[in-house]
Scaffold this active site. Structure first.
Site, PDB file in Angstrom:
ATOM      1  CG  ASP A  98      -1.858   1.169   1.257  1.00 53.00           C
ATOM      2  OD1 ASP A  98      -2.113   1.754   0.193  1.00 53.00           O
ATOM      3  OD2 ASP A  98      -2.337   1.499   2.342  1.00 53.00           O
ATOM      4  CG  ASP A 325      -3.399   5.167  -4.072  1.00 49.79           C
ATOM      5  OD1 ASP A 325      -2.431   4.466  -3.739  1.00 49.79           O
ATOM      6  OD2 ASP A 325      -4.521   5.039  -3.557  1.00 49.79           O
TER       7      ASP A 325
END
Length: 451
Positions: A98, A325
């Site tokens: 992540d 992202d």
């Protein structure tokens, strides 16, 4: 797990080995120019993408290595799983990678006789000779949030640093902050070991984001954000504070190999730096974990859309802006920009709509009966701060949601305080290099692995 949530997008449930180059890290270790790990991808269902992305975006907005990576798609998730070897001797775990969070944490078990447990279901701290809890009085303990109700006993030799890590949807993991030895498999078959990696040894977890279906198959989270305890920071100091990745088109068969590289991507052969375009990485003191970039304008074909620069700006309270992202699949845009872009696409796309619209998408087309199932569609171009131009192919933003149905893979962000997100589907086929020392994001169509 954006500054507290989970998702690194698409890939296939399969294991990979790291490629290591260079020489010499610390006493008794080798230093490497880069670590290169394959990423594989499998296509999640659109409903799963929307559900996962929506949960992640709520978390990201409210929240204020390279390692072997496998995908959770086969278990119904849209995340990248990283094969993480922890402890002495090494114990194999799968973590959700992540870029939107910092803490590396694993599910831990305190059991002594674990012969009846499912293999690799948790990290067994008692079985590791190198496990070392951080004392609550240690300076390192200040790097993680603590439950305030737990007092630190400075006089006790064994008074561990307790942490409590919250997610915006109410999920929480808590446990002991510790250090351990990690090992990554090299292509030579020899492990590459790193000592004193800081991580959370989690004994409690609750809430939908880390106990629900999006977490299936994972034993923790690998934070790759900009904070001091992320793995990108901890290992990055030894690799020039750079990391990069290349995500290939998931629709191709067989699925081509993608890569995550910690270190110099040029040294890793990812791309020639002279062929890269660059845009500044923007620091947001309110949300320091995220990789913000600036958008100056958006074109659909040759039409520059009338979107105010304030739509893309970070305000004095730290709201707004745009985050790059890899953990979110679709691209989310501030509502004023989204409306302009979708309306312009609708004006230009003349193909029929499907009989049944795909829930959650505002523009879908029916390509059945067309001589080319991949018709020419309007092209979107983003002009980033610094003058660089990001022009993804149409396959990066038109998603196959059903047989003969393609939908515009953009979503609106309604809250004026929320930020926009360039998701990983939009990033396919490009090498992205995050130069944290120079605060630059480089990108190029050249150098991505080929099918």
């Amino acid at each position: 797990m954006g500054a507290h949530l989970l998702f690194l997008l698409l890939s296939l449930f399969s294991l990979a080995l790291a490629t290591v180059a260079g020489a010499g890290i610390g006493a008794g270790e080798s230093t490497f120019q880069y670590l290169k790990l394959p990423l594989l991808h499998n296509r999640p269902f659109p409903s799963q993408i929307l559900s996962s992305d929506s949960t992640r975006l709520i978390s990201l907005h409210r929240r204020r290595a390279q390692l072997p990576v496998t995908s959770g798609s086969a278990s119904g998730t849209g995340q990248y799983f990283v094969e993480f070897h922890l402890g002495t001797p090494p114990q194999r775990l799968l973590l959700v990678a992540d870029t939107g969070s910092d803490l590396v944490w694993v599910t831990c078990s305190a059991c002594r006789n674990c012969s009846e447990r499912v293999p690799h279901s948790a990290f067994l701290a008692r079985h590791s000779a190198s496990f070392a809890p951080v004392h609550c009085y240690d300076e390192k303990c200040k790097l993680v949030p603590h439950p305030r109700r737990v007092a630190c006993n400075h006089t006790r030799l064994h008074s561990p640093c307790r942490y409590e890590y919250f997610y915006s949807d109410g999920s929480v993991t808590s446990g002991f902050f510790a250090t351990e030895t990690t090992a990554f498999n090299a292509s030579s078959g020899l492990p590459v070991r790193f000592k004193n990696v800081k991580f959370g040894c989690g004994f409690r977890a609750s809430g939908p984001s880390i106990t629900g279906p999006s977490f299936n198959g994972a034993q923790g989270v690998l934070g790759l954000g900009r904070g001091p305890i992320s793995l990108a920071t901890q290992l990055g100091r030894r690799f020039g504070n750079k990391f990069s990745y290349c995500l290939m088109d998931y629709t191709l068969a067989p699925t081509p190999r993608s890569y995550l590289v910690i270190g110099d991507s040029q040294g890793g052969g990812a791309t020639n730096g002279s062929r890269m375009s660059f845009t500044p990485l923007i620091h947001n003191s309110v949300s320091p974990t995220f990789y913000y970039i600036g958008i100056e304008s958006v074109n659909i074909e040759d039409t520059k859309l009338p979107i105010s620069p304030s739509v893309w700006a970070i305000d004095e309270l730290g709201n707004g802006g745009t985050v790059m992202d890899s953990g979110t699949t679709l691209t989310f845009l501030a509502q004023p920009a989204y409306t302009r872009i979708v309306n312009e696409f609708k004006r230009r796309v003349k193909l029929p709509q499907p009989a049944e619209l795909t829930p959650g998408f505002d523009l879908c087309i029916n390509v059945s009966g067309l001589p080319n199932p991949n018709p020419n569609l309007p092209k979107i171009t983003f002009r980033f701060a610094g003058g660089s131009v990001f022009a993804p192919p149409t396959g990066n933003y038109f998603l196959d949601t059903a047989p003969d149905v393609k939908c515009l893979a953009l979503q609106p962000v309604a809250s004026p305080a929320a930020f926009s997100v360039i998701g990983n589907l939009m990033q396919q086929g490009f090498t992205f290099e995050f130069d944290r020392d120079q605060s630059l994001l480089g990108f190029s169509r050249h150098g991505c692995s080929q099918p």
